[in-house]
Design an enzyme around this catalytic site. Structure first.
Site, PDB file in Angstrom:
ATOM      1  N   SER A  63     -21.160 -47.062 110.683  1.00 32.60           N
ATOM      2  CA  SER A  63     -20.958 -45.625 110.476  1.00 32.60           C
ATOM      3  C   SER A  63     -19.484 -45.280 110.281  1.00 32.60           C
ATOM      4  O   SER A  63     -19.152 -44.283 109.657  1.00 32.60           O
ATOM      5  CB  SER A  63     -21.545 -44.823 111.637  1.00 32.60           C
ATOM      6  OG  SER A  63     -20.925 -45.183 112.846  1.00 32.60           O
ATOM      7  N   ASN A  75     -24.495 -51.716  96.942  1.00 37.88           N
ATOM      8  CA  ASN A  75     -25.955 -51.693  96.809  1.00 37.88           C
ATOM      9  C   ASN A  75     -26.602 -50.858  97.911  1.00 37.88           C
ATOM     10  O   ASN A  75     -27.808 -50.885  98.069  1.00 37.88           O
ATOM     11  CB  ASN A  75     -26.530 -53.107  96.785  1.00 37.88           C
ATOM     12  CG  ASN A  75     -26.162 -53.927  97.998  1.00 37.88           C
ATOM     13  OD1 ASN A  75     -25.356 -53.509  98.824  1.00 37.88           O
ATOM     14  ND2 ASN A  75     -26.751 -55.102  98.114  1.00 37.88           N
ATOM     15  N   ASP A  81     -33.016 -62.350 101.983  1.00 34.37           N
ATOM     16  CA  ASP A  81     -34.334 -62.912 102.272  1.00 34.37           C
ATOM     17  C   ASP A  81     -34.206 -64.304 102.882  1.00 34.37           C
ATOM     18  O   ASP A  81     -33.139 -64.908 102.897  1.00 34.37           O
ATOM     19  CB  ASP A  81     -35.245 -62.894 101.040  1.00 34.37           C
ATOM     20  CG  ASP A  81     -34.718 -63.728  99.896  1.00 34.37           C
ATOM     21  OD1 ASP A  81     -34.301 -64.886 100.120  1.00 34.37           O
ATOM     22  OD2 ASP A  81     -34.731 -63.232  98.760  1.00 34.37           O
ATOM     23  N   TYR A  84     -32.418 -67.538 101.356  1.00 36.72           N
ATOM     24  CA  TYR A  84     -30.957 -67.656 101.276  1.00 36.72           C
ATOM     25  C   TYR A  84     -30.465 -68.318 102.562  1.00 36.72           C
ATOM     26  O   TYR A  84     -29.962 -67.656 103.478  1.00 36.72           O
ATOM     27  CB  TYR A  84     -30.326 -66.275 101.088  1.00 36.72           C
ATOM     28  CG  TYR A  84     -28.860 -66.306 100.707  1.00 36.72           C
ATOM     29  CD1 TYR A  84     -28.457 -66.773  99.465  1.00 36.72           C
ATOM     30  CD2 TYR A  84     -27.891 -65.873 101.591  1.00 36.72           C
ATOM     31  CE1 TYR A  84     -27.119 -66.801  99.104  1.00 36.72           C
ATOM     32  CE2 TYR A  84     -26.543 -65.889 101.248  1.00 36.72           C
ATOM     33  CZ  TYR A  84     -26.169 -66.354 100.006  1.00 36.72           C
ATOM     34  OH  TYR A  84     -24.832 -66.385  99.655  1.00 36.72           O
ATOM     35  N   PHE A  92     -22.243 -62.178 102.247  1.00 39.76           N
ATOM     36  CA  PHE A  92     -21.127 -61.393 101.729  1.00 39.76           C
ATOM     37  C   PHE A  92     -21.476 -59.915 101.813  1.00 39.76           C
ATOM     38  O   PHE A  92     -22.647 -59.554 101.865  1.00 39.76           O
ATOM     39  CB  PHE A  92     -20.845 -61.756 100.264  1.00 39.76           C
ATOM     40  CG  PHE A  92     -20.211 -63.105 100.085  1.00 39.76           C
ATOM     41  CD1 PHE A  92     -18.838 -63.224  99.921  1.00 39.76           C
ATOM     42  CD2 PHE A  92     -20.984 -64.257 100.072  1.00 39.76           C
ATOM     43  CE1 PHE A  92     -18.254 -64.464  99.749  1.00 39.76           C
ATOM     44  CE2 PHE A  92     -20.409 -65.503  99.907  1.00 39.76           C
ATOM     45  CZ  PHE A  92     -19.044 -65.608  99.747  1.00 39.76           C
TER      46      PHE A  92
END
Length: 143
Positions: A63, A75, A81, A84, A92
């Site tokens: 925040s 993004n 997921d 990875y 990252f």
């Protein structure tokens, strides 16, 4: 639940809960980053994990990240997921700078939680939903 974690940096604090405050876990910058307004930064977080079967990680800014650093996540919410999880699959944080600034090694910049994957959904096409209309986008008012 146990999660295998690989640390890519000895300069960042180990992950931990902030007792009594949240079940989200803070992530830290593994490198120092200088940026100017308009820069895109892909900031290494110094960790990689093997998530349990049926789970994914959701990564969002803290925040205070924009207030402290002038960065927003490009993004808006990252989803990592289970696949990875290779030895070089470091996490990252994609950031966009709205002002000039600096992040030091070990600064807390984002947070994550591990969530169960969405159940398998089968969509059933229908001509009508059969419910009362709510009134459109933004129909609940401003107060």
């Amino acid at each position: 639940m146990k999660v295998k974690i690989k640390y890519f940096s000895d300069e960042i604090d180990r992950l931990q809960y902030i007792d009594g405050k949240s079940d989200w876990i803070d992530l830290r910058s593994a490198v120092a980053v200088d940026f100017v307004a308009g820069d895109f930064c892909l900031i290494p977080l110094g960790v990689g994990m093997e998530l349990p079967e049926g789970y994914e990680a959701h990564v969002v800014p803290r925040s205070s990240t924009f207030k402290n650093f002038g960065l927003i996540q490009t993004n808006h919410m990252g989803v990592i997921d289970r696949s990875y999880c290779g030895d070089n699959d470091q996490w990252f944080w994609p950031a966009y700078a709205l002002r000039d600034g600096h992040i030091a090694v070990n600064d807390r910049i984002c947070q994550f939680r591990i969530m169960e994957n969405q159940p398998r959904i089968e969509f059933e096409p229908v001509a009508a939903l059969g419910n009362e209309d709510r009134g459109g986008h933004g129909s609940t008012g401003t107060k």
